[in-house]
Each structure stands twice: as C-alpha cells, then as structure tokens.
Design a protein around this motif. Structure first.
Motif, PDB file in Angstrom:
ATOM      1  N   UNK A 296     -96.400 -52.386  35.349  1.00  0.00           N
ATOM      2  CA  UNK A 296     -97.384 -53.258  34.702  1.00  0.00           C
ATOM      3  C   UNK A 296     -97.449 -53.039  33.186  1.00  0.00           C
ATOM      4  N   UNK A 297     -96.723 -52.015  32.705  1.00  0.00           N
ATOM      5  CA  UNK A 297     -96.766 -51.643  31.282  1.00  0.00           C
ATOM      6  C   UNK A 297     -98.180 -51.281  30.854  1.00  0.00           C
ATOM      7  N   UNK A 298     -98.869 -50.543  31.725  1.00  0.00           N
ATOM      8  CA  UNK A 298    -100.205 -50.036  31.419  1.00  0.00           C
ATOM      9  C   UNK A 298    -100.022 -48.669  30.735  1.00  0.00           C
ATOM     10  N   UNK A 299     -99.820 -48.707  29.435  1.00  0.00           N
ATOM     11  CA  UNK A 299     -99.415 -47.503  28.713  1.00  0.00           C
ATOM     12  C   UNK A 299    -100.557 -46.526  28.449  1.00  0.00           C
ATOM     13  N   UNK A 300    -101.796 -47.004  28.470  1.00  0.00           N
ATOM     14  CA  UNK A 300    -102.925 -46.129  28.145  1.00  0.00           C
ATOM     15  C   UNK A 300    -103.535 -45.488  29.390  1.00  0.00           C
ATOM     16  N   UNK A 301    -102.715 -45.301  30.400  1.00  0.00           N
ATOM     17  CA  UNK A 301    -103.184 -44.656  31.627  1.00  0.00           C
ATOM     18  C   UNK A 301    -102.083 -43.743  32.146  1.00  0.00           C
ATOM     19  N   UNK A 302    -102.487 -42.644  32.748  1.00  0.00           N
ATOM     20  CA  UNK A 302    -101.513 -41.738  33.343  1.00  0.00           C
ATOM     21  C   UNK A 302    -102.137 -41.085  34.569  1.00  0.00           C
ATOM     22  N   UNK A 303    -101.349 -40.957  35.615  1.00  0.00           N
ATOM     23  CA  UNK A 303    -101.820 -40.320  36.843  1.00  0.00           C
ATOM     24  C   UNK A 303    -101.154 -38.955  36.963  1.00  0.00           C
TER      25      UNK A 303
ATOM     26  N   UNK B 140    -102.237 -59.271  41.295  1.00  0.00           N
ATOM     27  CA  UNK B 140    -101.041 -59.922  41.857  1.00  0.00           C
ATOM     28  C   UNK B 140    -100.067 -58.861  42.358  1.00  0.00           C
ATOM     29  N   UNK B 141     -99.847 -57.823  41.554  1.00  0.00           N
ATOM     30  CA  UNK B 141     -98.911 -56.761  41.928  1.00  0.00           C
ATOM     31  C   UNK B 141     -99.368 -56.035  43.188  1.00  0.00           C
ATOM     32  N   UNK B 142    -100.680 -55.839  43.321  1.00  0.00           N
ATOM     33  CA  UNK B 142    -101.228 -55.121  44.477  1.00  0.00           C
ATOM     34  C   UNK B 142    -101.510 -56.039  45.665  1.00  0.00           C
ATOM     35  N   UNK B 143    -101.078 -57.304  45.556  1.00  0.00           N
ATOM     36  CA  UNK B 143    -101.177 -58.278  46.653  1.00  0.00           C
ATOM     37  C   UNK B 143    -102.619 -58.639  47.009  1.00  0.00           C
ATOM     38  N   UNK B 144    -103.523 -58.528  46.029  1.00  0.00           N
ATOM     39  CA  UNK B 144    -104.888 -58.983  46.241  1.00  0.00           C
ATOM     40  C   UNK B 144    -104.976 -60.495  46.034  1.00  0.00           C
ATOM     41  N   UNK B 145    -104.169 -60.995  45.102  1.00  0.00           N
ATOM     42  CA  UNK B 145    -104.138 -62.435  44.848  1.00  0.00           C
ATOM     43  C   UNK B 145    -102.691 -62.916  44.731  1.00  0.00           C
ATOM     44  N   UNK B 146    -102.527 -64.217  44.896  1.00  0.00           N
ATOM     45  CA  UNK B 146    -101.210 -64.834  44.802  1.00  0.00           C
ATOM     46  C   UNK B 146    -100.824 -65.043  43.340  1.00  0.00           C
ATOM     47  N   UNK B 147     -99.616 -65.493  43.121  1.00  0.00           N
ATOM     48  CA  UNK B 147     -99.121 -65.723  41.765  1.00  0.00           C
ATOM     49  C   UNK B 147     -99.955 -66.752  41.003  1.00  0.00           C
ATOM     50  N   UNK B 148    -100.589 -67.671  41.737  1.00  0.00           N
ATOM     51  CA  UNK B 148    -101.403 -68.700  41.074  1.00  0.00           C
ATOM     52  C   UNK B 148    -102.878 -68.318  40.986  1.00  0.00           C
ATOM     53  N   UNK B 149    -103.208 -67.058  41.309  1.00  0.00           N
ATOM     54  CA  UNK B 149    -104.584 -66.578  41.144  1.00  0.00           C
ATOM     55  C   UNK B 149    -105.479 -66.764  42.346  1.00  0.00           C
ATOM     56  N   UNK B 150    -104.931 -67.160  43.491  1.00  0.00           N
ATOM     57  CA  UNK B 150    -105.713 -67.336  44.713  1.00  0.00           C
ATOM     58  C   UNK B 150    -105.885 -65.992  45.410  1.00  0.00           C
ATOM     59  N   UNK B 151    -107.145 -65.593  45.654  1.00  0.00           N
ATOM     60  CA  UNK B 151    -107.415 -64.322  46.329  1.00  0.00           C
ATOM     61  C   UNK B 151    -107.139 -64.486  47.819  1.00  0.00           C
ATOM     62  N   UNK B 152    -106.335 -63.594  48.374  1.00  0.00           N
ATOM     63  CA  UNK B 152    -106.045 -63.641  49.802  1.00  0.00           C
ATOM     64  C   UNK B 152    -107.313 -63.317  50.601  1.00  0.00           C
ATOM     65  N   UNK B 153    -107.509 -64.027  51.709  1.00  0.00           N
ATOM     66  CA  UNK B 153    -108.737 -63.853  52.505  1.00  0.00           C
ATOM     67  C   UNK B 153    -108.971 -62.404  52.906  1.00  0.00           C
ATOM     68  N   UNK B 154    -107.902 -61.706  53.292  1.00  0.00           N
ATOM     69  CA  UNK B 154    -108.049 -60.327  53.769  1.00  0.00           C
ATOM     70  C   UNK B 154    -108.453 -59.367  52.661  1.00  0.00           C
ATOM     71  N   UNK B 155    -108.356 -59.804  51.404  1.00  0.00           N
ATOM     72  CA  UNK B 155    -108.707 -58.941  50.275  1.00  0.00           C
ATOM     73  C   UNK B 155    -109.932 -59.444  49.511  1.00  0.00           C
TER      74      UNK B 155
END
Length: 348
Positions: free
Chosen positions: A199-206, A107-122
């Motif tokens: 996203x509060x993904x605490x177990x990852x670091x870049x 959802x954050x990366x705009x692959x799917x909508x807030x209701x879980x629908x995957x956008x056609x372009x993705x």
C-alpha cells in the motif's frame, strides 16, 4: 383494526439490504416493533387476521381492504395515487469513510470492491472502523497535532483499525505522524509489513516486540489497544502511563483476572451465579482501570465503542493527559475493599 378498536401497523423496511415486514403494536401507549423476514410475512398476517376485523394494504398503485367477517376473508381492490415505499431501517449516516469512496486499504483487505462497494459480510467491520475513526477524530482535539504524532498500537492483530488510523491521518487530516504496531506473533508481523509495503504506507511499521521492552525515553503521544486479552490491557495501560502518552484509546477484551479474586458477603446473592459474577468482574476491572488512570494524571471515561448488535466487547476506555484526580484514589480503594481485592496486576 382489532375487534376491540386497537390497531397495528405494517410497513416494509430494508435491513442489511433485504426487505422485512415491520409490525408496530401499541400496548399501554407504548409502541412495540417486530421485524419479520418476507418469506414469513404471509403466515404472520394470516394468523393476525384471526384477531382483527380489517386490513388495509397498498402494493404499488393498488390498494386492498380486507375484511374478516366471522372467519370469512373478503378483499376489495381500489386504485390509489399513493405508492408504498420500502423504508430503510439502516439509517443513512455520514461516515468519515463513506461507501463508494475507493479506499485502498479496504480494497486490499477485501472489505470493499474496486468500485467502493462494501461487501455484505464486512459491513459490520466497515461500521466498526468508522465508529473508531469518529472517536479518534474527536479525541485528537485534546492533543497537540502541530508536531509529529507518535502512535503505538499494542497487539495490532489483523490491523484493520491500525490501517484505518493511518489512512485517516494521511489522507483526511494530512498530519505528520508515525505509527508502530506491536504483535508477539512473527508471522502476523511479517504479513502486516507486506500489506503496508504493497500500500506504500511508509509512516507505519510493524514489529515483533513485547511492549514491556519499551523504556521511559520512548515517549509516545497516543497509545491504542484493541481487544487486548485479560491483563494485556493492563500491561498496555501501565506502559502508556510510563511513556507519558497524551491520549489512550483502549478496548478491553476478556477480563479474567478478577473473576477468581472478587468476593463479598454483601453481594453474594449476585456473585454466586457464575455468569453474573463474570459480568460483575468485567465491570469492576474496567472501573479500576479507569480510576488507575485518573490516579496517574488522566481524565478517563468509559464509552460505548460499537453497538451490542455487532460485538459484546463494546466498551472503550478513553483517557487524556490531565491532572491527578484526588477523589479517584479514594474511589479506587473503596471498590477494592467492597470486593475484597488485593494484589491486582495493574498495581504491580
């Protein structure tokens, strides 16, 4: 039905959410299929009626029998209890992440909508993520997951798959892990850390760091590389061996190094064509990479990562810590000799 008795069949299918007309022909007992957009279907059917005597069509509860009598078209309508259905050409598949699931990073990366629908372009990206997780899921059976798993993702780029692995390990497998994503572009690393914080993904670091700066005490469990260009894949594979990785998943990108190096009088009929030489160089490169890993104590295989319809860069090198394959040493040298290769980067 054709005048010689042969037949073709039509059916409506759904491809990527849109209706198409599928034409099925039989030639020498072999079925051939042609999919046509609906806005072109009428013209195609009219053209086919020049060669066929009869056409049967069902639309809703109406059936039509169309005759071609010496170029004159006549249609008869009859009622039917059967209804025509559009068949989905995109086979419904149970994914690890299913459409309709509200997945925070997608959802954050705009692959799917807030209701879980995957956008056609993705949608292709969505399928790629699931294919990757499917391979990752099976590969985890080969390593010890009872302890904290340390993962190094080299050249993470936009990190769709990095975040996918995090989500899978955290929310589906519920394992103890830590992921470090490497990229040489400071702005990319900065943006990715903003995303993981949101996203509060605490177990990852870049981190902005060259993989060559890791030393041998930094043992890892899993090395991931996706579309690392040219010798960057070799750098990652060499470092994975050095760091004693238990699992390696590597999807190579462009393979340029061997293009200018391969030569063979016996195969000159192939190599004299630039486009064929490029493909041969890519195959030889990945073959040597796989054998390199087998020489260094891995069981290595090359598998299809994603369908060619989605990307031509569709091969993955998957390797598990095992034992040295003595045959690989001989096979490696034979390939080098066949193609006149010396001073290969991965050996240096």
């Amino acid at each position: 039905m054709n005048k010689d008795g042969s037949k073709i069949k039509f059916k409506t299918i759904i491809m990527k959410g849109e209706e198409h007309l599928q034409i099925e022909k039989f030639i020498d007992k072999k079925a051939l299929h042609e999919n046509i957009a609906m806005n072109e279907a009428k013209e195609k059917i009219i053209a086919l009626m020049n060669d066929y005597k009869q056409l049967f069509i069902t639309v809703g509860s109406e059936s039509y029998q169309v005759f071609n009598n010496k170029g004159k078209i006549k249609a008869l309508s009859t009622k039917t209890d059967k209804k025509a259905k559009a068949l989905s050409h995109d086979k419904k598949k149970n994914y690890i992440i299913n459409e309709g699931d509200r997945v925070d990073f997608l959802i954050y990366l705009k692959v799917m909508s807030e209701d879980g629908k995957v956008y056609n372009s993705y949608y292709d990206k969505f399928k790629q993520i699931n294919k990757y997780l499917e391979i990752f899921d099976k590969a985890l059976d080969k390593i010890d997951t009872s302890k904290k798993i340390r993962i190094l993702d080299f050249g993470c780029g936009k990190a769709y798959l990095t975040f996918a692995v995090y989500y899978y390990l955290k929310n589906i497998r519920k394992l103890d892990f830590y992921i470090e994503g490497l990229d040489l572009k400071a702005d990319v690393v900065r943006d990715l850390n903003k995303i993981k914080d949101a996203l509060h993904y605490d177990e990852i670091n870049f981190v902005c760091k060259d993989i060559k700066d890791y030393d041998k005490k930094d043992n890892i469990d899993i090395m991931l590389t996706l579309h690392a260009c040219d010798i960057a894949t070799d750098i990652a594979l060499k470092k994975a061996v050095e760091l004693n990785a238990s699992l390696i998943l590597s999807v190579p990108c462009c393979q340029k190094e061997l293009f200018s190096k391969i030569k063979s009088d016996e195969l000159n009929g192939i190599l004299k064509h630039g486009i064929l030489k490029e493909r041969v160089a890519a195959i030889v490169t990945d073959s040597l990479r796989s054998l390199y890993l087998e020489k260094h104590g891995y069981k290595s295989e090359i598998i299809e990562f994603i369908d060619m319809d989605h990307t031509p860069k569709n091969l993955m090198i998957r390797a598990f810590k095992d034992k040295v394959n003595p045959l690989a040493i001989d096979e490696y040298e034979k390939i080098k000799h066949l193609f006149g290769l010396e001073n290969i980067f991965i050996e240096g």
